[in-house]
Scaffold this motif. Structure first.
Motif, short mmCIF file in Angstrom:
data_model
loop_
_atom_site.label_atom_id
_atom_site.label_comp_id
_atom_site.label_asym_id
_atom_site.label_seq_id
_atom_site.Cartn_x
_atom_site.Cartn_y
_atom_site.Cartn_z
N THR B 13 60.54 84.46 41.71
CA THR B 13 59.11 83.90 41.45
C THR B 13 59.46 82.45 41.34
O THR B 13 60.33 82.00 40.64
N GLY B 18 54.89 83.72 44.11
CA GLY B 18 55.34 84.61 43.21
C GLY B 18 56.32 85.71 43.66
O GLY B 18 56.68 86.52 42.77
N ASP B 19 56.60 85.78 44.88
CA ASP B 19 57.45 87.08 45.56
C ASP B 19 58.18 86.45 46.58
O ASP B 19 57.56 85.28 47.13
N CYS B 55 55.60 77.88 38.07
CA CYS B 55 55.56 78.95 38.78
C CYS B 55 54.25 79.31 39.41
O CYS B 55 53.10 79.17 38.65
#
Lengths: 82, 411
Positions: B13, B18-19, B55
């Motif tokens: 993240t 975020g992935d 983030c």
């Protein structure tokens, strides 16, 4: 001075905030540890938040006597009346 | 016979995703995760730096409110990345007594620590909540990941400033090679975009002050680089003994062929100008993985965008790889996501593994006038990596003179 119903509702809100348990599951006869599965660290957090919300002091040595939600409501009501 | 260690799961993240799929797509496109901070504390404390790389997906969009309440933001990021890596590995059954954790942080629970200090000053000791200690401890993230996965072969927290995340992989490799574990969840997490660390890093002149243009502030190797951009987030990798991965028919991204850690013993913060410690780390990682300079096709550089830091790394790469360094595609991914401190090595390891697996190098952005003293082949546009057996390196260096390098080999 809050009524027992108001204290219960306020306490249920604090328990919900800390544990995610539905407020309606926080009932007078429920045991914090047996029924609500609240550990000692969560219990202390709930106590500290309840002190702030209800303007009372709950001494550490008193916390172990607060077995059920009803015990806590009675203690807070008593402390507010004192 | 040394046990071979492979990478079978990835999680992240970060400020550019975020992935892992989102981060990787953006890393190949070239985006900036740096933005002006809208928080009132920037003006309140008259911070000299007004931006950072947060983030892109807030932790509270992934974790439940109750779950997040018991974790420092750094631990929240770590748990999010570890869960993604675990799911990605496809492991459904594991001997939990043979599953370890090596999850690093540079600073630890700084938000929790400082919030609790504010509470103490404003409201007194009674209001300092009982979860404060487990939330602020630097091993909090390793402990939370261990609890989450049921990892019982040890939960470790390497702490070596900005080399921490890479050192976690070094430790993870050792744990499997030495037979102490079969599977290790490795990673790094950091959440230090708080006014105090921003003030402290500013005070040592480490941060870029390009307040009017945050997206272009992180510019490794550029003549106009003026410091790093504070980032946050986490990266996670599942390391597995090769025979364990093969037995379950796992998808194997790459081999973690070699790692190393050295220390400069030169200065508490300044890098050795000759890059001697970094050179030794590069050579040691290559020796560890039985790698020749000619095998190396890609480097994910530490390259933070500070005036003093970028050049010694180049010196070290040239010393370790010789003239072959001219044939190596170098990516400085902090140009996109800023510097994730103790998480940076883990996130960059994820990018390095994907580069080897997908045969594509992530981009370096904001390189307009390359420093002539750093004549590296920097990847600024789409670049395919060659077919065949290839190796990529990822470097991390930390205050304190910590140097850590990993070598990733295609399978």
């Amino acid at each position: 001075m809050a009524s027992n119903e108001e204290i219960l509702a306020g306490l249920a809100e604090i328990v919900n905030e800390e544990t995610g348990l539905a407020p309606e599951s926080v009932e007078m006869d429920k045991s914090f540890t047996e029924d609500l599965d609240i550990d000692s660290i969560s219990m202390m957090t709930i106590v500290v938040n309840a002190e702030e919300k209800f303007g009372v002091r709950i001494p550490d040595e008193e916390v172990k006597n607060l077995k059920t939600v009803g015990d806590a409501v009675s203690f807070i009501a008593g402390a507010q009346a004192a | 016979m040394t046990r071979k260690v492979v990478i079978t799961g990835l999680g992240a993240t970060t400020p550019i995703g975020g992935d892992v799929p989102t981060m990787w797509k953006n890393a190949l496109k070239g985006v900036s995760g740096a933005h002006t901070l809208e928080d009132d504390w920037v003006a309140k404390y008259e911070l000299p730096v007004h931006f950072a790389a947060r983030c892109s997906t807030p932790a509270l969009e992934v974790l439940s409110r109750v779950e997040a309440k018991r974790m420092d933001p750094s631990t929240q990021f770590g748990v999010i990345a570890a869960r993604e890596a675990w799911a990605d590995s496809g492991i459904t059954e594991v001997d939990h007594d043979r599953l370890a954790v090596a999850f690093a942080t540079g600073i630890g629970g700084v938000w929790t620590l400082l919030d609790a200090w504010d509470t103490l000053k404003e409201k007194g000791p009674r209001r300092v909540l009982p979860m404060t200690v487990p939330m602020l401890m630097p091993n909090g993230v390793a402990a939370a990941v261990s609890l989450d996965l049921g990892a019982r072969a040890g939960a470790h927290t390497p702490v070596s400033a900005c080399a921490s995340g890479t050192e976690a992989l070094h430790l993870g490799l050792d744990l499997i090679r030495s037979g102490k574990a079969d599977v290790v969840m490795c990673g790094g997490a950091e959440a230090a975009i708080h006014p105090m660390p921003l003030a402290a890093f500013s005070s040592m002149q480490a941060l870029s002050r390009r307040n009017d243009d945050p997206e272009h502030a992180s510019r490794p190797y550029d003549l106009d680089r003026d410091g790093f951009v504070m980032g946050e987030g986490a990266g996670a990798l599942v390391l597995e003994a090769e025979e364990h991965a093969l037995a379950r028919g796992a998808r194997i991204y790459a081999e973690l062929a070699g790692t190393s850690v050295t220390s400069d013993s030169y200065h508490i913060t300044a890098p050795d100008p000759e890059g001697l410690g970094a050179t030794r780390a590069l050579k040691a990682a290559m020796f560890d993985g039985r790698i020749q300079a000619e095998d190396v096709v890609h480097v994910n550089a530490h390259a933070t965008s500070t005036p003093v830091g970028d050049k010694p790394e180049y010196t070290a790469l040239r010393a370790a790889l010789g003239t072959h360094v001219d044939n190596v595609a170098v990516s400085a991914t902090k140009s996109q996501m800023g510097h994730l401190l103790g998480a940076s090595g883990a996130v960059e390891a994820v990018l390095t593994v994907l580069a080897v697996y997908e045969r594509k190098a992530p981009l370096t952005i904001n390189l307009e006038n390359q420093d002539p003293e750093i004549p590296l082949d920097v990847v600024t546009s789409s670049r395919a990596l060659p077919a065949g057996d290839i190796v990529a390196l990822s470097n991390s260096f930390g205050f304190g003179g910590h140097n850590a390098v990993i070598a990733v080999r295609s399978v």
